[in-house]
Motif scaffolding. Sequence first.
Motif, PDB file in Angstrom:
ATOM      1  N   TYR A  26      34.675  44.128  33.269  1.00 51.92           N
ATOM      2  CA  TYR A  26      34.115  44.464  34.574  1.00 51.92           C
ATOM      3  C   TYR A  26      34.726  43.608  35.681  1.00 51.92           C
ATOM      4  O   TYR A  26      35.162  42.481  35.459  1.00 51.92           O
ATOM      5  CB  TYR A  26      32.587  44.299  34.546  1.00 51.92           C
ATOM      6  CG  TYR A  26      31.947  45.220  33.533  1.00 51.92           C
ATOM      7  CD1 TYR A  26      32.010  46.601  33.700  1.00 51.92           C
ATOM      8  CD2 TYR A  26      31.307  44.714  32.399  1.00 51.92           C
ATOM      9  CE1 TYR A  26      31.452  47.460  32.764  1.00 51.92           C
ATOM     10  CE2 TYR A  26      30.747  45.563  31.457  1.00 51.92           C
ATOM     11  CZ  TYR A  26      30.823  46.928  31.638  1.00 51.92           C
ATOM     12  OH  TYR A  26      30.289  47.774  30.719  1.00 51.92           O
ATOM     13  N   CYS A  27      34.728  44.173  36.899  1.00 57.73           N
ATOM     14  CA  CYS A  27      35.289  43.462  38.048  1.00 57.73           C
ATOM     15  C   CYS A  27      34.391  42.267  38.400  1.00 57.73           C
ATOM     16  O   CYS A  27      33.197  42.285  38.109  1.00 57.73           O
ATOM     17  CB  CYS A  27      35.370  44.374  39.270  1.00 57.73           C
ATOM     18  SG  CYS A  27      36.059  45.987  38.955  1.00 57.73           S
ATOM     19  N   CYS A  30      30.532  42.506  39.669  1.00 56.27           N
ATOM     20  CA  CYS A  30      29.960  43.799  39.255  1.00 56.27           C
ATOM     21  C   CYS A  30      28.554  43.580  38.692  1.00 56.27           C
ATOM     22  O   CYS A  30      28.284  42.590  38.019  1.00 56.27           O
ATOM     23  CB  CYS A  30      30.848  44.440  38.192  1.00 56.27           C
ATOM     24  SG  CYS A  30      30.136  45.934  37.495  1.00 56.27           S
ATOM     25  N   HIS A  32      27.079  45.398  36.368  1.00 55.03           N
ATOM     26  CA  HIS A  32      26.910  45.827  34.969  1.00 55.03           C
ATOM     27  C   HIS A  32      26.708  44.650  34.027  1.00 55.03           C
ATOM     28  O   HIS A  32      25.895  44.705  33.109  1.00 55.03           O
ATOM     29  CB  HIS A  32      28.119  46.647  34.511  1.00 55.03           C
ATOM     30  CG  HIS A  32      28.072  48.073  34.960  1.00 55.03           C
ATOM     31  ND1 HIS A  32      26.991  48.894  34.730  1.00 55.03           N
ATOM     32  CD2 HIS A  32      28.980  48.823  35.647  1.00 55.03           C
ATOM     33  CE1 HIS A  32      27.233  50.091  35.237  1.00 55.03           C
ATOM     34  NE2 HIS A  32      28.430  50.082  35.814  1.00 55.03           N
ATOM     35  N   ASN A 130      25.116  52.582  41.787  1.00 58.47           N
ATOM     36  CA  ASN A 130      25.872  51.784  42.754  1.00 58.47           C
ATOM     37  C   ASN A 130      26.470  52.654  43.857  1.00 58.47           C
ATOM     38  O   ASN A 130      27.381  52.275  44.562  1.00 58.47           O
ATOM     39  CB  ASN A 130      26.941  50.925  42.070  1.00 58.47           C
ATOM     40  CG  ASN A 130      27.844  51.749  41.174  1.00 58.47           C
ATOM     41  OD1 ASN A 130      27.995  52.943  41.376  1.00 58.47           O
ATOM     42  ND2 ASN A 130      28.443  51.106  40.188  1.00 58.47           N
ATOM     43  N   CYS A 221      28.978  47.402  43.369  1.00 56.95           N
ATOM     44  CA  CYS A 221      30.329  47.717  42.901  1.00 56.95           C
ATOM     45  C   CYS A 221      31.285  47.183  43.955  1.00 56.95           C
ATOM     46  O   CYS A 221      31.818  47.923  44.776  1.00 56.95           O
ATOM     47  CB  CYS A 221      30.494  49.222  42.732  1.00 56.95           C
ATOM     48  SG  CYS A 221      32.164  49.746  42.307  1.00 56.95           S
ATOM     49  N   PRO A 222      31.488  45.857  43.953  1.00 56.10           N
ATOM     50  CA  PRO A 222      32.245  45.234  45.045  1.00 56.10           C
ATOM     51  C   PRO A 222      33.625  45.852  45.239  1.00 56.10           C
ATOM     52  O   PRO A 222      34.038  46.083  46.367  1.00 56.10           O
ATOM     53  CB  PRO A 222      32.364  43.772  44.615  1.00 56.10           C
ATOM     54  CG  PRO A 222      31.417  43.581  43.485  1.00 56.10           C
ATOM     55  CD  PRO A 222      31.055  44.889  42.940  1.00 56.10           C
ATOM     56  N   ILE A 223      34.285  46.135  44.129  1.00 55.44           N
ATOM     57  CA  ILE A 223      35.677  46.578  44.252  1.00 55.44           C
ATOM     58  C   ILE A 223      35.775  47.878  45.041  1.00 55.44           C
ATOM     59  O   ILE A 223      36.607  48.025  45.922  1.00 55.44           O
ATOM     60  CB  ILE A 223      36.345  46.673  42.859  1.00 55.44           C
ATOM     61  CG1 ILE A 223      37.860  46.896  42.992  1.00 55.44           C
ATOM     62  CG2 ILE A 223      35.776  47.768  42.012  1.00 55.44           C
ATOM     63  CD1 ILE A 223      38.608  45.602  42.899  1.00 55.44           C
ATOM     64  N   ASN A 224      34.870  48.826  44.727  1.00 51.95           N
ATOM     65  CA  ASN A 224      34.949  50.115  45.416  1.00 51.95           C
ATOM     66  C   ASN A 224      34.213  50.119  46.756  1.00 51.95           C
ATOM     67  O   ASN A 224      34.451  50.995  47.584  1.00 51.95           O
ATOM     68  CB  ASN A 224      34.435  51.225  44.510  1.00 51.95           C
ATOM     69  CG  ASN A 224      35.439  51.549  43.422  1.00 51.95           C
ATOM     70  OD1 ASN A 224      36.604  51.792  43.708  1.00 51.95           O
ATOM     71  ND2 ASN A 224      34.996  51.487  42.172  1.00 51.95           N
TER      72      ASN A 224
HETATM   73  S1  SF4 Z   1      34.476  49.623  39.422  1.00 51.93           S
HETATM   74 FE1  SF4 Z   1      32.512  48.923  40.193  1.00 51.93          FE
HETATM   75  S2  SF4 Z   1      31.066  49.485  38.587  1.00 51.93           S
HETATM   76 FE2  SF4 Z   1      33.071  49.584  37.697  1.00 51.93          FE
HETATM   77  S3  SF4 Z   1      33.407  47.600  36.796  1.00 51.93           S
HETATM   78 FE3  SF4 Z   1      34.256  47.506  38.835  1.00 51.93          FE
HETATM   79  S4  SF4 Z   1      32.621  46.759  40.101  1.00 51.93           S
HETATM   80 FE4  SF4 Z   1      31.702  47.390  38.190  1.00 51.93          FE
END
Ligand code: SF4
Lengths: 471, 346
Positions: A26-27, A30, A32, A130, A221-224
């Motif tokens: 996971y990022c 995140c 999760h 998210n 979901c920080p990345i997105n």
């Molecule tokens: S994309 Fe978003 S939900 Fe998926 S692992 Fe990365 S941070 Fe978590």
Amino acid sequence: MIKHTKPNAFYDTFTRKGPGQKTTHYCPGCGHGTVHKLIAEAIDEMGIKDQVIFCNPVGCTTFLHYYFDTGHVQCPHGRAPAVATGIKRTLDDSIVISYQGDGDLAGIGMAEIVHAANRGENIAVFFVNNAIYGMTGGQMAPTTLIGQETKTTPFGRDATRDGYPIRMSELLNTLTAPVFIERCSVGNATSTLKTRKAIKKAISNQKNRKGFSFVEILSPCPINWKMNAIDSRKWLIENLEKFYEVKNFRDVDTGIKSHGRFPFLDDKELFELLEVSAANEKKAQKQLKKIGEHKVKIAGFGGQGIMSVGVLLANCGKTAEFNTTWLPSYGAEMRGGTAYASIVISDETIGSPVVDKPDVLIAMNAPSLETFENDVEKGGIIIVNSSIVPKKVTRKDVKAYYVPATEMANNLGLTAAAAVIILAFYAKLTGVFPVDVLKEVLPLSIKNKKYVEVNQRAVDAGETFFNEYKE
Amino acid sequence: MKKLMKGNDAIVHGALLGGATHFFGYPITPASEIAQSGAYYFTKAGRTFLQAESELAAVNMILGSASAGARVMTASSSPGIALMGEGLSYLAGSNLPSVIVNIQRTGPGLGYIWPEQSDYNMVVKGGGNGIYKNIVLAPNSVQEMADFAYKAFELADKYRMTVMILSDAYIGQMMEPVSFPAKVLKSKRKDWSVYADAESRTNLISSIHMTKEALVDNVDNLLAKYKKLEEDIVEYEETSTDDAEHIVVAFGISSRVALTAIRTLRAQGIKIGLFRPKTLFPFPKKRLLEISKSLKSIISVELNEGQMADDIELAVQCSVPVKRLGWYGGVVPSVTELVDKIKKTI
Ligand code: SF4
């Protein structure tokens, strides 16, 4: 207090993951990871690791099996609640966890989650919301907020085009069966503690056979979201928690009540239920006579019991140790608004069950005679229910017999017995099987026993009528 | 004593005796009778019947139940089977056993409820995404509906595959006397299933593979299994083929009409036989090639435009002309019509 040691329900090293076996995929930041940990701790506390089967969804958490030292079934996108249903209905003592994201659960899998909830499946569903598609790289989810920019809503979600974000907890709360519905958040330590409780409650509900539990978890979901870990938690609290109210929607003690199951039948009981007795197969009697392939068509109005008298005839054929087929008027052959049954009785393997050229036509009403008279084989037989059919058979190359069956049946007090009268007449006339066979089979094929006696008299009437018949 | 029953009923009887414990159904004409019969007999026998919210849900319930080691089935008709394509592919990719009955109806799209054999390509070639096959059994009598349902679960478990019983509205609707085996079959514990116990805890049912090597391996294993099936389970029936100059190849209801037709033609002095594949996958390629050498022609009789004929052509490697007689749109030829068409063809 949130523990910081690795829960036992996790693998020590994530060997299934490949490289980087100590960290998750996971990022950073995140949600999760947090939710996983809460679930793992609940599993530990309840000591149920061996019983747990995860339904892995499609999304970032497809790889639950990297981390959880439990059973796993990987599901098609959105179908986890159906897969969970299949598992739970097979393994009553299992603890089935469906872990799903917002695209999976509220988009492609909307039907499956609603119906699993509605059946009150005894499973726990953890719904991580998210507000975006994570795995596929940041597209709009059903839970994306109005105005929120994603890869497929580059100018923000527009309600007139994309509709409104769906509140799943509220939606499922309209159903009767669920026992527990709560929306939580992992936005800060306090809300995470509440999430921990809700998760444990959902799993223990299942263990106590209470029914369907649903925990929605607002998660970053920080990345997105294109934010860092800290900003994303802030955004979550300020935006997601505003639109998606964090609260318990339902916590009831009993959901739907089972009205009990039938006991699991053993082999002997199963044979009895199916009414098949393979064990004492009767030795095949000698066939009564050589008949070749004998094709009968019985036709009439829908209400004249055409289909069931056809079955009766087929049963007589069977009882006389012939091969036999019965086919209802079906589909493309249906003509002239009449119902008809095709019966083939033969001393060899029967080819086509479709009778296009009958050796015997039993015409119970006028349209049947009109429709099928010309189909009868040369030298064949037509038996006409002359009470209802005023017309005579016009063909000269077939033999015609007229039986006022409906009238005779009315005299016996049961109009529906007309076809049985004709069947008795047919048996005498063709000699394919003795009338005794009809008498033997008749009581077995009449469900309502009070009609057996009058039908027996119908057989006698048909037989007598044949004996006195003058051409 | 044989029991006179409908093909659709015979499926349920055979399945229960074959050890089926779970049925996840969804109604569709002309297969609904199987779900209805299943709802009664599975429930009454203390097994499990559940009506799903869609064919899609049904096949995914199968995926779950099969993962948990059950002998599990469903029945549907063409559009419903098409909708199950997703699940069928996952079942194959995950090496899961299941039994699925397809009482074919007319298509494309909604078509209608009359019989056709136009799912041949969809079902025999796979039906969903990716490289995979189903074992496809083609019953042509009510007895075979029972027999094939009975043995389907053993086959499914043995090869960890979906066994599709490919039938049609006629065989499903017709009644014939049926006899049943004396033994109720049972599923054994499977070392790959998830049973929610310590022994099976580390088991993983999955079709995802994260490296090319693993993906190639998975398909290679499937292909090896399919190849083995061609040696292990091919079944067919030959009638009057010994001295035949022509043979009709047909399955399901078509083969019943064809049987009467070839008898009629034989009576007229024409040397013709009938070859009936009972397994459509694996297809009896070897035997067809063998007998094709002495033939003048092969006539494929199907309720479609000639889908099986393509496979026959491949099998006989151009050693003999393959003619196509096809009916569709719910039309089943009469014996007279088929006899006429065959005479014009040969
Ligand atoms: S994309 Fe978003 S939900 Fe998926 S692992 Fe990365 S941070 Fe978590």
